[in-house]
Design an enzyme around this catalytic site. Structure first.
Site, short mmCIF file in Angstrom:
data_model
loop_
_atom_site.label_atom_id
_atom_site.label_comp_id
_atom_site.label_asym_id
_atom_site.label_seq_id
_atom_site.Cartn_x
_atom_site.Cartn_y
_atom_site.Cartn_z
N ASP A 131 0.85 -1.19 0.00
CA ASP A 131 0.00 0.00 0.00
C ASP A 131 0.89 1.25 0.00
O ASP A 131 1.50 1.55 -1.01
CB ASP A 131 -0.95 -0.05 1.20
CG ASP A 131 -2.13 0.90 1.05
OD1 ASP A 131 -2.56 1.17 -0.09
OD2 ASP A 131 -2.65 1.38 2.08
N ASP A 132 1.00 1.96 1.10
CA ASP A 132 1.75 3.21 1.14
C ASP A 132 3.04 3.07 1.95
O ASP A 132 3.17 2.17 2.79
CB ASP A 132 0.90 4.31 1.78
CG ASP A 132 -0.40 4.55 1.04
OD1 ASP A 132 -0.35 4.86 -0.17
OD2 ASP A 132 -1.48 4.42 1.66
N ASP B 246 1.24 6.09 6.13
CA ASP B 246 -0.20 6.31 6.10
C ASP B 246 -0.62 7.03 7.37
O ASP B 246 -0.49 6.48 8.47
CB ASP B 246 -0.94 4.98 5.97
CG ASP B 246 -2.42 5.17 5.68
OD1 ASP B 246 -2.91 6.32 5.75
OD2 ASP B 246 -3.11 4.17 5.39
N LYS C 100 1.33 9.39 2.50
CA LYS C 100 -0.11 9.68 2.45
C LYS C 100 -0.48 10.36 3.76
O LYS C 100 -0.40 9.76 4.83
CB LYS C 100 -0.91 8.40 2.24
CG LYS C 100 -2.40 8.65 2.03
CD LYS C 100 -3.12 7.39 1.58
CE LYS C 100 -3.33 6.44 2.73
NZ LYS C 100 -4.10 5.23 2.31
#
Length: 610
Positions: free
Chosen positions: A444-445, A448, A489
């Site tokens: 994913d990131d 986050d 993010k």
């Protein structure tokens, strides 16, 4: 010898031709000040054995917690797998080795400087609870060192060989088995071997340019300096530098992979991690001996198990050794965390946490320091800061934690949308800081900082002097359509939180480098560098954030940055051309953790001053 491989790589990001071709070639890792580069590693997660050559035996990649290479023909007189280059000279090789059966005269071995199939140096695990450092020259075996120690079938051991000039040194689980001199082989490949035995092998790594502490690592092939690597090339991964403070005379407990919960916790009679953390007093230290600690249950520092501001409790690697907390026996489950730090005023130092069913390290307490750790291959975010329970009041959300000089990589959940490298999200309190941290190849990131409307704003987070690269693609090339794939993010659900990001780098992440992600707050975004991220290098579509001295660079065409907020002429955002400043970012971008824990980055051999 080429620098670091997982099927061979180091740590350097190459920026060639004034950014005309930005390619990942290597990443250089510093171990206690000595520059140790990994030139080969293999964790067999791809299911294949590319780069290895077989001689005898029955070999296959099988699941054993993770994917491992196994030789199952116990009747084979000589089963071998070789890898690497015959010109390799001085290096260290480590591997996790699991004997499965021994016949008469059985040997399970790790080889270094294999100049032929019958001449090499060998660290041998033998039946009868014995390990030996050996020189093998044709039919002659010379023993350089012997140690009586447990060698049980069905157990994993981390073994290592270091060859430097004419000196050969061998170790098992961080303890030296022997050291001696030989002129049998000046160069040669590495190898895995069984004689009248069966065994499993995993996490093979070769290091040069320094002598690393034995411990499992993963990595990938080293591409050439001007040739972009294939999308599926896995990256390197590091192990944390070992602790340098000697154990104190008092107020210390010792845990080991073979420890007993009821043991005294001395060096001679080590206890377990779970037992030790309940018995140590304020100002005390739990030392973890090197090796792999396998557990199917979360290891929890419970609420109320606290140090003080002047006498923190510590859970750390024994000097010169690397403990690996392995939770591969856990199923993927939100409750199946690895290490849960729910107490206050703890220092966690120098460990690896891997393959948990959820977060590798979960921080629910406050005023903790997590330093020089690696979280990898976990099935949610590698390290996450969030509240302990659904009924934890906002005033007790975890606050003032420092994540320092640490790395998180290859974390992935099955649905591909939750596993970040680092996360302070949903229900984290104020004052949490990430400093000198590296996040790469997470599904994913990289970072986050998500917020949700049903829980409200989290506390402001500060990220300093950090690096995010290749997030959205695992080291084996796996991607997932649900992944957000950003470097940093910084929000969610239109809730304003005034985060700070300073002197940090985003490189080739799968979506944006730095993104507000629906955070309309007034963030401080200063002195950051963003290079060749798939969509925007900087993406801020709302808010009143302040931008100063940020630089956005691309090797070719790409999406223009979008900035809403207070941005002056000190910034260079991407709007169709590099501009004059990007010309300075030519050459090799390399990073390492310095002896004092700083993340040091250079471009073309020059320090990066963001």
């Amino acid at each position: 010898m080429a620098p670091w491989p997982h099927r061979a790589r180091a740590r350097r990001l190459v920026v060639a031709g004034g950014l005309a071709a930005l390619v990942t070639a290597a990443l250089i890792t510093t171990v206690t000040g000595a520059h140790a580069a990994t030139v080969f590693s293999a964790d067999f997660e791809s299911g294949g054995v590319s780069g290895w050559s077989k001689s005898g035996g029955t070999w296959s990649v099988v699941a054993d917690g993770s994917q491992t290479l196994r030789q199952t023909n116990a009747g084979s007189e000589n089963a071998r797998q070789f890898a690497g280059d015959t010109s390799w000279t001085d290096y260290s090789v480590t591997a996790r080795v699991k004997p499965l059966s021994f016949g008469s005269g059985g040997v399970v071995g790790l080889l270094a400087r294999a100049k032929s199939s019958t001449s090499f140096y060998r660290l041998a695990l033998l039946p009868g609870n014995q390990a030996q450092l050996q020189v093998v020259n044709g039919g002659t075996v010379t023993v350089l060192g012997t140690s009586a120690r447990p060698v049980a079938t069905g157990s994993w051991y981390t073994v290592g060989l270091t060859v430097s000039g004419g000196t050969i040194t061998g170790s098992v689980d961080g303890a030296v088995i022997g050291s001696g001199s030989s002129a049998v082989a000046a160069t040669g490949r590495i190898g895995l071997q069984t004689l009248f035995a069966s065994a499993g092998f995993d996490d093979v790594a070769v290091h040069t340019g320094g002598t690393p502490t034995p411990g499992p690592t993963t990595g990938g092939p080293t591409p050439g300096p001007t040739t972009p690597p294939p999308a599926t090339t896995p990256p390197p991964a590091t192990t944390p530098p070992p602790a340098t403070t000697p154990p104190p005379a008092g107020n210390a407990l010792y845990a080991a992979p073979n420890g007993s919960a009821s043991a005294a916790g001395t060096i001679a009679a080590p206890t377990t991690v779970a037992s030790a953390i309940t018995r140590i007093g304020a100002g005390g230290t739990v030392y973890l001996r090197g090796g792999t600690y396998s557990s199917s249950s979360t290891i929890t520092i419970a609420p109320g198990n606290n140090g003080t501001s002047g006498a923190m409790k510590a859970l750390q690697a024994y000097p010169g050794e690397i403990p690996v907390l392995n939770f591969s026996a856990q199923a993927e489950d939100p409750a199946a965390r690895g290490l849960a730090v729910n107490g206050n005023f703890w220092r966690v130092y120098g460990i690896v946490v891997e393959r948990a069913g959820d977060n590798g390290i979960f921080v629910g307490g406050s005023n903790n320091v997590i330093e020089r750790v690696v979280t990898r291959h976990n099935r949610d975010s590698g390290l996450q800061i969030s509240r302990i329970a659904a009924d934890t009041p906002n005033s007790a959300w975890p606050a003032n934690n420092l994540i320092l000089s640490s790395e998180s990589h290859d974390n992935a959940d099955s649905d591909g949308e939750d596993a970040d490298g680092f996360a302070a999200k949903l229900t984290s309190g104020p004052g949490n800081v990430f400093r000198y941290t590296v996040s790469h190849h997470n599904i994913d990131d990289g970072w986050d900082l998500y917020t949700k409307s049903d829980t409200g704003p989290i506390g402001a987070v500060r990220i300093e002097d950090s690096l995010a690269y290749s997030n959205g693609t695992l080291s084996n090339g796996t991607t997932h359509g649900n992944g957000d794939r950003n470097g940093y993010k910084l929000g969610g659900e239109d809730i304003g939180v005034n985060h700070t990001v300073l002197r940090s780098v985003a490189y080739r992440n799968g979506k944006h480098g730095f993104t507000y992600n629906s955070n309309p707050g007034s963030m401080t975004i200063s002195n950051n560098l963003s290079i060749d991220n798939t969509e925007r290098n900087f993406n801020f579509d709302a808010g009143t954030s302040v931008f100063r001295n940020n630089t956005s660079c691309r090797g070719g065409s790409g999406t223009n940055d979008r900035i809403i907020g207070n941005a002056d002429g000190s910034n260079q955002f991407w709007s169709g051309s590099n501009g004059s400043r990007c010309a300075a970012y030519a050459g090799a971008l390399a990073w390492s953790f310095a002896a004092d824990g700083r993340l040091v980055m250079t471009l073309g051999g020059r320090p990066v001053a963001l």
